[in-house]
Design a protein around this motif. Structure first.
Motif, PDB file in Angstrom:
ATOM      1  N   SER A 110       0.839  -1.201   0.000  1.00  0.00           N
ATOM      2  CA  SER A 110       0.000   0.000   0.000  1.00  0.00           C
ATOM      3  C   SER A 110       0.869   1.244   0.000  1.00  0.00           C
ATOM      4  O   SER A 110       2.081   1.191   0.162  1.00  0.00           O
ATOM      5  CB  SER A 110      -0.921   0.012   1.228  1.00  0.00           C
ATOM      6  N   THR A 111       0.202   2.363  -0.187  1.00  0.00           N
ATOM      7  CA  THR A 111       0.881   3.646  -0.151  1.00  0.00           C
ATOM      8  C   THR A 111       0.063   4.609   0.697  1.00  0.00           C
ATOM      9  O   THR A 111      -0.932   4.227   1.305  1.00  0.00           O
ATOM     10  CB  THR A 111       1.061   4.189  -1.591  1.00  0.00           C
ATOM     11  N   ASP A 118      -3.856  15.312  -2.213  1.00  0.00           N
ATOM     12  CA  ASP A 118      -2.494  14.835  -2.476  1.00  0.00           C
ATOM     13  C   ASP A 118      -1.455  15.936  -2.375  1.00  0.00           C
ATOM     14  O   ASP A 118      -0.264  15.651  -2.189  1.00  0.00           O
ATOM     15  CB  ASP A 118      -2.421  14.196  -3.870  1.00  0.00           C
ATOM     16  N   ALA A 265      -3.674   3.628   1.095  1.00  0.00           N
ATOM     17  CA  ALA A 265      -4.388   3.203  -0.106  1.00  0.00           C
ATOM     18  C   ALA A 265      -3.599   2.074  -0.742  1.00  0.00           C
ATOM     19  O   ALA A 265      -2.369   2.034  -0.666  1.00  0.00           O
ATOM     20  CB  ALA A 265      -4.548   4.367  -1.086  1.00  0.00           C
ATOM     21  N   SER A 267      -1.819  -0.327  -3.512  1.00  0.00           N
ATOM     22  CA  SER A 267      -0.973  -0.030  -4.662  1.00  0.00           C
ATOM     23  C   SER A 267      -1.831   0.186  -5.905  1.00  0.00           C
ATOM     24  O   SER A 267      -2.780  -0.560  -6.158  1.00  0.00           O
ATOM     25  CB  SER A 267       0.001  -1.188  -4.894  1.00  0.00           C
ATOM     26  N   PRO A 268      -1.512   1.198  -6.716  1.00  0.00           N
ATOM     27  CA  PRO A 268      -2.291   1.434  -7.945  1.00  0.00           C
ATOM     28  C   PRO A 268      -2.194   0.297  -8.950  1.00  0.00           C
ATOM     29  O   PRO A 268      -2.947   0.266  -9.929  1.00  0.00           O
ATOM     30  CB  PRO A 268      -1.668   2.724  -8.503  1.00  0.00           C
ATOM     31  N   ARG A 271      -5.373  -1.573 -10.184  1.00  0.00           N
ATOM     32  CA  ARG A 271      -6.285  -1.057 -11.208  1.00  0.00           C
ATOM     33  C   ARG A 271      -6.087  -1.743 -12.555  1.00  0.00           C
ATOM     34  O   ARG A 271      -7.012  -1.776 -13.376  1.00  0.00           O
ATOM     35  CB  ARG A 271      -6.106   0.451 -11.339  1.00  0.00           C
ATOM     36  N   SER A 272      -4.887  -2.258 -12.804  1.00  0.00           N
ATOM     37  CA  SER A 272      -4.630  -2.876 -14.114  1.00  0.00           C
ATOM     38  C   SER A 272      -5.266  -4.260 -14.236  1.00  0.00           C
ATOM     39  O   SER A 272      -5.259  -4.848 -15.319  1.00  0.00           O
ATOM     40  CB  SER A 272      -3.124  -2.976 -14.351  1.00  0.00           C
ATOM     41  N   GLY A 281      -9.086   0.933  -2.864  1.00  0.00           N
ATOM     42  CA  GLY A 281      -8.335   0.460  -4.018  1.00  0.00           C
ATOM     43  C   GLY A 281      -7.869  -0.965  -3.908  1.00  0.00           C
ATOM     44  O   GLY A 281      -7.047  -1.423  -4.720  1.00  0.00           O
TER      45      GLY A 281
END
Length: 422
Positions: A110-111, A118, A265, A267-268, A271-272, A281
């Motif tokens: 996570s981040t 932001d 949140a 890791s983005p 989304r992929s 997320g």
């Protein structure tokens, strides 16, 4: 047998979930590639100790290649994963290459989450990596140096005002340790300021600190923080942060050191996958930690949204990530053998948080501890969970020294950035 014919397992992330899954597959006939943007495994529960100069970076981290040197079926790849192409069965790395998989575990962690703000990140750093910890340590130590050199009383007070936003375990641990540094560690070291005059605030938007603990332990933690000199503000959301301070409702609070511990949140990378995600997320996984509609992809650790039979979420803590990692290894083993993967069952090992010297809280089932006994329990658990004999010995020695001397061994300021020198 040609090893190229063995199933290829790609593990993204060398944290607790990824590393424990990799090690659990040590005796299996598979080819494992562990991909991480860092070359080390980090013991995150003690990251705040690096940020507050109690420990050095190598004390809580170990190179992944060294940890896995005896496991012949694994290779380590230092890279950042940009996307997952589930249709093609590969992940895309930051160097433009693709890495194919037969089975994939996403444990990218996570981040920081600033809840849509932001722009606050530049003024209120969070704590997730060693780089974050070293930046916060620099910021904290430089604040006292800037205060020592400042002749204007108002500007000096702003340098000696420390705000930690978020009353979870990380925020509580940071606040308690900063108060001890100001009142004990730095005593008699400055000539123009009294470090003990520093103001440490812990700010929580919710009604109490340590919301994941029972009410009674939460209240004890608050009292222990206040005894250390921490000002605890609950039910008080922060509405703005900039280089000069932060705003609580209508009040502006001048502060040159604001630290963020209020939210995370996923890791983005999630989304992929092209699947629905929860509000943080994370990927709502199936009972075996698999991705819905993707039988070759699993998710574990902070990236996975897992619900227990009682409807409560599995917490984002190290023991949960380790259990998920081991379970994914079991599930992959079952899939390779043509069997149904078992359902994940989380075993709750309780909650721990340290507040400061001789102060902590522990919740395990019906057991609720606070104070000295909880502090000793916290020390023992964290020593045992560290990877490597050297790390355990060094950390135990540093903690023993700090206990008797109040000194913190890693108070060297180096590097650039991380603090407003202006």
């Amino acid at each position: 047998m040609d090893v190229s014919s063995l199933p290829r397992v790609v593990v993204v992330g060398g944290g607790f979930a990824g590393l424990w899954a990799t090690r659990a597959l040590a005796r299996d006939r598979v080819r494992i590639t562990l991909v991480d943007r860092s070359n080390h495994h980090l013991f995150q529960p003690l990251l705040y100790q690096v940020a507050t100069a109690g420990l050095s970076a190598p004390d809580i981290a170990a190179p992944l290649r060294h940890i896995l040197r005896g496991q012949r079926n694994v290779e380590v790849r230092l890279a950042d994963v940009e996307a997952v192409d589930a249709a093609a069965g590969c992940i895309r790395l930051d160097d433009g290459t693709d890495l194919a998989y037969d089975y994939l575990l996403l444990a990218a962690g996570s981040t920081h989450a600033y809840f849509g703000n932001d722009q606050w990140a530049a003024h209120a750093p969070g704590l997730k990596t060693l780089d974050d910890a070293l930046g916060i340590r620099r910021r904290v130590l430089l604040a006292f140096e800037r205060a020592e050199a400042e002749s204007d009383p108002a500007k000096r007070a702003a340098w000696l005002d420390f705000a930690i936003i978020g009353g979870g375990p990380t925020g509580v641990e940071l606040a308690g340790t900063l108060a001890e540094i100001a009142r004990h560690t730095l005593r008699d070291e400055f000539r123009n300021i009294d470090p003990a005059s520093a103001r440490v605030r812990l700010i929580e938007a919710g009604p109490r600190v340590l919301a994941s603990f029972p009410d009674a332990l939460s209240e004890r933690a608050r009292r222990q923080l206040e005894r250390l000199g921490v000002e605890v503000l609950t039910g008080t959301p922060v509405t703005a942060i900039d280089a000069s301070g932060y705003r609580l409702g209508d009040r502006f609070m001048p502060s040159r050191t604001v630290l963020w511990a209020a939210g995370v949140a996923a890791s983005p990378l999630a989304r992929s996958l092209g699947v629905p995600l929860d509000r943080a997320g994370r990927v709502p996984v199936e009972s075996d930690l698999g991705v819905p509609g993707q039988p070759r992809i699993f998710v574990a650790g902070d990236l996975a949204a897992v619900t227990r039979p009682d409807g409560q979420p599995v917490p984002g803590v190290a023991p949960a990530a380790k259990q998920m990692g081991r379970h994914v290894a079991q599930a992959i083993r079952a899939r390779i053998g043509g069997h149904a993967a078992p359902a994940f069952g989380y075993r709750d090992w309780g909650n721990l948080a340290t507040i400061g010297r001789m102060a902590a809280v522990v919740h395990f089932g019906r057991i609720k501890l606070s104070g000295v006994l909880a502090w000793w329990f916290w020390l023992l658990v964290h020593i045992l969970f560290l990877i490597g004999f050297r790390n355990r010995v060094v950390v135990m020695f540093n903690w023993t020294w700090a206990y008797w001397s109040y000194q913190r061994a890693a108070r060297i300021i180096f590097g650039k950035g991380g603090s407003g020198g202006t």
